[in-house]
Every structure is written in C-alpha cells, then in structure tokens.
Design a protein around this motif. Structure first.
Motif, PDB file in Angstrom:
ATOM      1  N   MET A   1       5.591  -1.957  -8.272  1.00 57.06           N
ATOM      2  CA  MET A   1       5.726  -0.723  -7.578  1.00 57.06           C
ATOM      3  C   MET A   1       4.648  -0.317  -6.695  1.00 57.06           C
ATOM      4  O   MET A   1       4.861   0.439  -5.614  1.00 57.06           O
ATOM      5  N   PRO A   2       3.289  -0.798  -6.786  1.00 62.37           N
ATOM      6  CA  PRO A   2       2.404  -0.648  -5.740  1.00 62.37           C
ATOM      7  C   PRO A   2       2.732  -1.139  -4.493  1.00 62.37           C
ATOM      8  O   PRO A   2       2.439  -0.401  -3.299  1.00 62.37           O
ATOM      9  N   PHE A   3       3.620  -2.309  -4.274  1.00 69.54           N
ATOM     10  CA  PHE A   3       3.723  -2.768  -3.095  1.00 69.54           C
ATOM     11  C   PHE A   3       4.844  -1.945  -2.315  1.00 69.54           C
ATOM     12  O   PHE A   3       4.641  -1.575  -1.331  1.00 69.54           O
ATOM     13  N   LEU A   4       5.832  -1.470  -2.984  1.00 71.76           N
ATOM     14  CA  LEU A   4       6.892  -0.638  -2.500  1.00 71.76           C
ATOM     15  C   LEU A   4       6.198   0.871  -2.108  1.00 71.76           C
ATOM     16  O   LEU A   4       6.595   1.415  -0.902  1.00 71.76           O
ATOM     17  N   THR A   5       5.240   1.424  -2.841  1.00 71.07           N
ATOM     18  CA  THR A   5       4.509   2.656  -2.543  1.00 71.07           C
ATOM     19  C   THR A   5       3.753   2.222  -1.150  1.00 71.07           C
ATOM     20  O   THR A   5       3.832   3.099  -0.166  1.00 71.07           O
ATOM     21  N   HIS A   9       4.239   4.107   2.356  1.00 68.68           N
ATOM     22  CA  HIS A   9       3.180   4.782   3.196  1.00 68.68           C
ATOM     23  C   HIS A   9       3.171   4.260   4.827  1.00 68.68           C
ATOM     24  O   HIS A   9       2.996   5.071   5.552  1.00 68.68           O
ATOM     25  N   ARG A  10       3.214   2.770   4.738  1.00 69.88           N
ATOM     26  CA  ARG A  10       2.977   2.172   5.950  1.00 69.88           C
ATOM     27  C   ARG A  10       4.148   2.686   6.921  1.00 69.88           C
ATOM     28  O   ARG A  10       3.976   2.809   8.085  1.00 69.88           O
ATOM     29  N   ILE A  11       5.360   2.682   6.512  1.00 73.65           N
ATOM     30  CA  ILE A  11       6.641   2.987   7.254  1.00 73.65           C
ATOM     31  C   ILE A  11       6.390   4.347   7.987  1.00 73.65           C
ATOM     32  O   ILE A  11       6.598   4.942   8.861  1.00 73.65           O
ATOM     33  N   ALA A  12       6.057   5.505   6.836  1.00 70.71           N
ATOM     34  CA  ALA A  12       5.853   6.858   7.234  1.00 70.71           C
ATOM     35  C   ALA A  12       4.533   7.186   7.743  1.00 70.71           C
ATOM     36  O   ALA A  12       3.948   8.335   8.396  1.00 70.71           O
ATOM     37  N   ARG A  13       3.674   6.137   7.987  1.00 75.49           N
ATOM     38  CA  ARG A  13       2.359   6.180   8.842  1.00 75.49           C
ATOM     39  C   ARG A  13       1.378   7.407   7.872  1.00 75.49           C
ATOM     40  O   ARG A  13       0.925   8.299   8.476  1.00 75.49           O
ATOM     41  N   ARG A  14       1.605   7.268   6.515  1.00 76.74           N
ATOM     42  CA  ARG A  14       0.905   8.254   5.768  1.00 76.74           C
ATOM     43  C   ARG A  14      -0.212   7.286   5.059  1.00 76.74           C
ATOM     44  O   ARG A  14      -0.035   6.396   4.365  1.00 76.74           O
ATOM     45  N   TRP A  60      -2.296   0.710  10.940  1.00 78.66           N
ATOM     46  CA  TRP A  60      -1.200   1.539  11.294  1.00 78.66           C
ATOM     47  C   TRP A  60      -1.521   3.112  11.093  1.00 78.66           C
ATOM     48  O   TRP A  60      -0.736   3.955  11.351  1.00 78.66           O
ATOM     49  N   CYS A  61      -2.838   3.423  10.451  1.00 76.58           N
ATOM     50  CA  CYS A  61      -3.180   4.749  10.305  1.00 76.58           C
ATOM     51  C   CYS A  61      -3.491   5.659  11.404  1.00 76.58           C
ATOM     52  O   CYS A  61      -4.255   5.062  12.439  1.00 76.58           O
ATOM     53  N   PRO A  62      -3.046   6.542  11.835  1.00 74.73           N
ATOM     54  CA  PRO A  62      -2.921   7.299  13.052  1.00 74.73           C
ATOM     55  C   PRO A  62      -4.343   7.997  13.171  1.00 74.73           C
ATOM     56  O   PRO A  62      -5.073   8.536  14.141  1.00 74.73           O
ATOM     57  N   HIS A  63      -5.232   7.879  11.827  1.00 73.15           N
ATOM     58  CA  HIS A  63      -6.529   8.572  12.320  1.00 73.15           C
ATOM     59  C   HIS A  63      -7.661   7.331  12.243  1.00 73.15           C
ATOM     60  O   HIS A  63      -8.876   8.083  12.128  1.00 73.15           O
ATOM     61  N   ARG A  64      -7.416   6.105  12.500  1.00 71.89           N
ATOM     62  CA  ARG A  64      -8.197   5.206  12.355  1.00 71.89           C
ATOM     63  C   ARG A  64      -8.994   5.326  13.688  1.00 71.89           C
ATOM     64  O   ARG A  64      -8.254   5.397  14.638  1.00 71.89           O
ATOM     65  N   ARG A  65     -10.201   4.931  13.684  1.00 70.06           N
ATOM     66  CA  ARG A  65     -10.900   4.791  15.003  1.00 70.06           C
ATOM     67  C   ARG A  65     -11.305   3.610  15.266  1.00 70.06           C
ATOM     68  O   ARG A  65     -11.622   2.342  14.739  1.00 70.06           O
TER      69      ARG A  65
END
Length: 65
Positions: A1-5, A9-14, A60-65
């Motif tokens: 399940m951690p892979f699916l979670t 997260h990656r698909i939703a960019r969360r 893929w994180c929108p907050h990454r610098r």
C-alpha cells in the motif's frame, strides 16, 4: 500500500512534507488574519519545524526550491 499511496500523492502533486499542518504555518496564518495565536505544542521540534524550509526531495513537489 505505501507504493499506491506514494503514486497517488505524486499524481495529485500533494507532498506529505509540505501538506502537513505545522504550528509555524498556522501561527503565520493566525497573525495575518488578526487572530489570537494558538498555544504551541509541547514538543520543541513540533513548535519550530517549518515545512517551507524543508526540501522534501520530490522533483514533482510544487513547493520544492
């Protein structure tokens, strides 16, 4: 399940690092809204940890610098 979670997260960019509520972010928001600040948590690290200063390492994180 951690892979699916992780995949969801990656698909939703969360990002689990940056989407987590923290006292530093909540305190800034309360100050901006003119509210009385809430009591800090009893843990020192929970009180002063700020997700805006953390590089999560996800490309893929929108907050990454």
């Amino acid at each position: 399940m951690p892979f699916l979670t992780g995949l969801l997260h990656r698909i939703a960019r969360r990002c689990p690092t940056h989407d987590r509520a923290s006292h530093a972010v909540t305190n800034r928001l309360e100050q901006q809204l003119g509210m009385t600040p809430s009591d800090p948590p009893s843990s020192f690290t929970d009180t002063y940890s700020d997700p805006d200063l953390i590089d999560c390492g996800h490309t893929w994180c929108p907050h990454r610098r």
